[in-house]
Design an enzyme around this catalytic site. Structure first.
Site, short mmCIF file in Angstrom:
data_model
loop_
_atom_site.label_atom_id
_atom_site.label_comp_id
_atom_site.label_asym_id
_atom_site.label_seq_id
_atom_site.Cartn_x
_atom_site.Cartn_y
_atom_site.Cartn_z
N GLY A 14 0.96 -1.16 -0.06
CA GLY A 14 -0.19 -0.03 -0.12
C GLY A 14 0.90 1.41 -0.12
N ALA A 15 1.94 1.31 -0.76
CA ALA A 15 2.88 2.31 -0.84
C ALA A 15 2.84 3.42 -1.83
CB ALA A 15 4.12 1.81 -0.72
N ASP A 64 -2.94 -6.91 -5.25
CA ASP A 64 -4.06 -6.91 -4.25
C ASP A 64 -3.46 -7.83 -3.12
OD1 ASP A 64 -6.21 -6.98 -2.57
OD2 ASP A 64 -7.67 -7.40 -4.00
N VAL A 65 -3.30 -7.07 -1.63
CA VAL A 65 -2.88 -8.08 -0.77
C VAL A 65 -3.85 -8.99 -0.05
CG1 VAL A 65 -0.91 -6.36 0.05
CG2 VAL A 65 -3.03 -6.54 1.15
N ASN A 91 1.30 -2.46 5.43
CA ASN A 91 0.99 -1.05 5.68
C ASN A 91 -0.55 -0.78 4.94
OD1 ASN A 91 1.10 2.26 5.89
ND2 ASN A 91 0.81 1.77 3.84
N SER A 146 -3.65 0.52 14.32
CA SER A 146 -4.06 1.87 14.40
C SER A 146 -4.78 2.07 15.76
CB SER A 146 -5.34 2.11 13.41
OG SER A 146 -6.19 3.21 13.78
N TYR A 160 -12.91 -1.84 10.29
CA TYR A 160 -11.66 -1.42 10.33
C TYR A 160 -11.03 -1.57 11.90
CZ TYR A 160 -7.74 2.28 9.95
OH TYR A 160 -6.77 2.82 10.12
N ALA A 162 -11.98 -3.84 14.20
CA ALA A 162 -11.58 -5.23 14.30
C ALA A 162 -10.54 -5.73 13.65
CB ALA A 162 -13.10 -6.11 13.90
N LYS A 164 -7.95 -3.94 12.77
CA LYS A 164 -6.57 -3.31 13.36
C LYS A 164 -6.29 -4.00 14.80
CE LYS A 164 -5.66 -0.69 10.05
NZ LYS A 164 -4.13 -0.78 9.36
#
Ligand code: NAP
Length: 255
Positions: A14-15, A64-65, A91, A146, A160, A162, A164
């Site tokens: 995601g860089a 796509d990870v 990331n 996060s 989100y 959950a 993280k």
């Protein structure tokens, strides 16, 4: 303090913008050869080109990870180009906005798949390379969680939160299992940063005023301020750290 990453090879997921872009640029400037991954090939290419224009080394690999197959391609393209693999920064993340009572299954699944399952896929695939091929040098994995996963909820972002929180739990066991191979696994917990992910919220003066009230340093973080902590965790300067979570939030959630 030794923060150099000379000749190390790093994948940053995601860089193509935001925190990942800053991490890729800081690791490259420290001497690493970096693979800039993003879902969006144009963004990945732009960041890789900017890094090479500065005289550092980078390639772009779109993937796509959330897809195991594409993660394999990402790892194998990196090894074919650079001949080794030493550092992984998980990331890539998405933040769908939906109240729980209205959230559909697809939104939940996609968020967990990208943020948490993607972290598992990449940690497993890179962990295998680091464990079996880097017998002396080991490896480094840094995850980006996060404050929304571990410290405070985030309105209408239950999937989100959950995902993280899941990253923190996964990373601790990953650190325990990978320690025997010399692979260190740590997690950064960012607060609020000025990236495209927070762009809409930053346009709302009330939200900005609230953040400034809540953050003792009275400002949002700049992407470089996460990237420098990631560099520390990737370097020999943090050689006795594994299974740790490091909060970088201007004091927002201090306890
Ligand atoms: P961002 O600006 O949205 O950038 C994230 C990048 O990841 C985007 O280029 C995105 O591409 C890419 N991406 C999304 N899904 C992907 C996938 N399946 N495979 C590969 N790449 C993918 O986000 P950011 O603010 O830089 O955040 C980076 C990380 O830090 C995320 O994990 C986020 O949760 C975390 N974080 C951010 C903050 C903050 O305040 N910004 C705070 C705490 C944690 P597309 O745009 O094409 O989807």
């Amino acid at each position: 303090m030794d923060l150099r990453l000379n000749e190390k090879v790093a994948i940053i997921t995601g860089a193509g913008q935001g925190l990942g872009e800053a991490i890729a640029k800081v690791l490259a400037a420290a001497g690493a050869r970096v693979t800039v991954n993003d879902l969006n090939p144009d963004r990945a290419e732009r960041v890789a080109k900017e890094i090479t224009r500065e005289g550092y080394r980078a390639i772009a690999v779109a993937a796509d990870v959330a897809s195991r197959f594409q993660c394999v391609q990402l790892v194998e393209t990196t090894r074919a180009k650079w001949g080794q693999l030493d550092i992984l920064v998980n990331n890539a993340g998405i933040e769908p906005v939906s109240p729980i009572l209205k959230m559909d299954e697809w939104e939940w699944d996609r968020c967990i798949d990208v943020n948490l399952k993607g972290t598992f896929f990449m940690s497993q695939l890179c962990g295998r390379v680091m464990a079996y091929e880097n017998r002396v040098t080991g490896g480094i994995i840094v995850n980006i969680s996060s404050i929304a996963g571990v410290e405070i909820p985030l309105t209408h972002r239950a999937a989100y939160c959950a995902s993280k929180a899941g990253i923190v739990g996964f990373a601790r066991e990953c650190a325990r299992e990978f320690a025997e191979y010399g692979i260190r696994v740590n997690t950064v917990i960012p607060g609020v940063f000025a990236t495209p992910m927070t762009e809409k919220a930053r346009q709302n003066p009330e939200v900005m005023a609230k953040w400034q009230r809540e953050i003792p340093l009275e400002r949002l973080g700049e992407p470089k301020e996460v990237a420098q902590v990631v560099l520390f965790l990737c370097s020999e300067a943090s050689s006795y750290m594994t299974g740790s979570t490091v909060t970088v939030d201007g004091g927002k959630v201090m306890r």
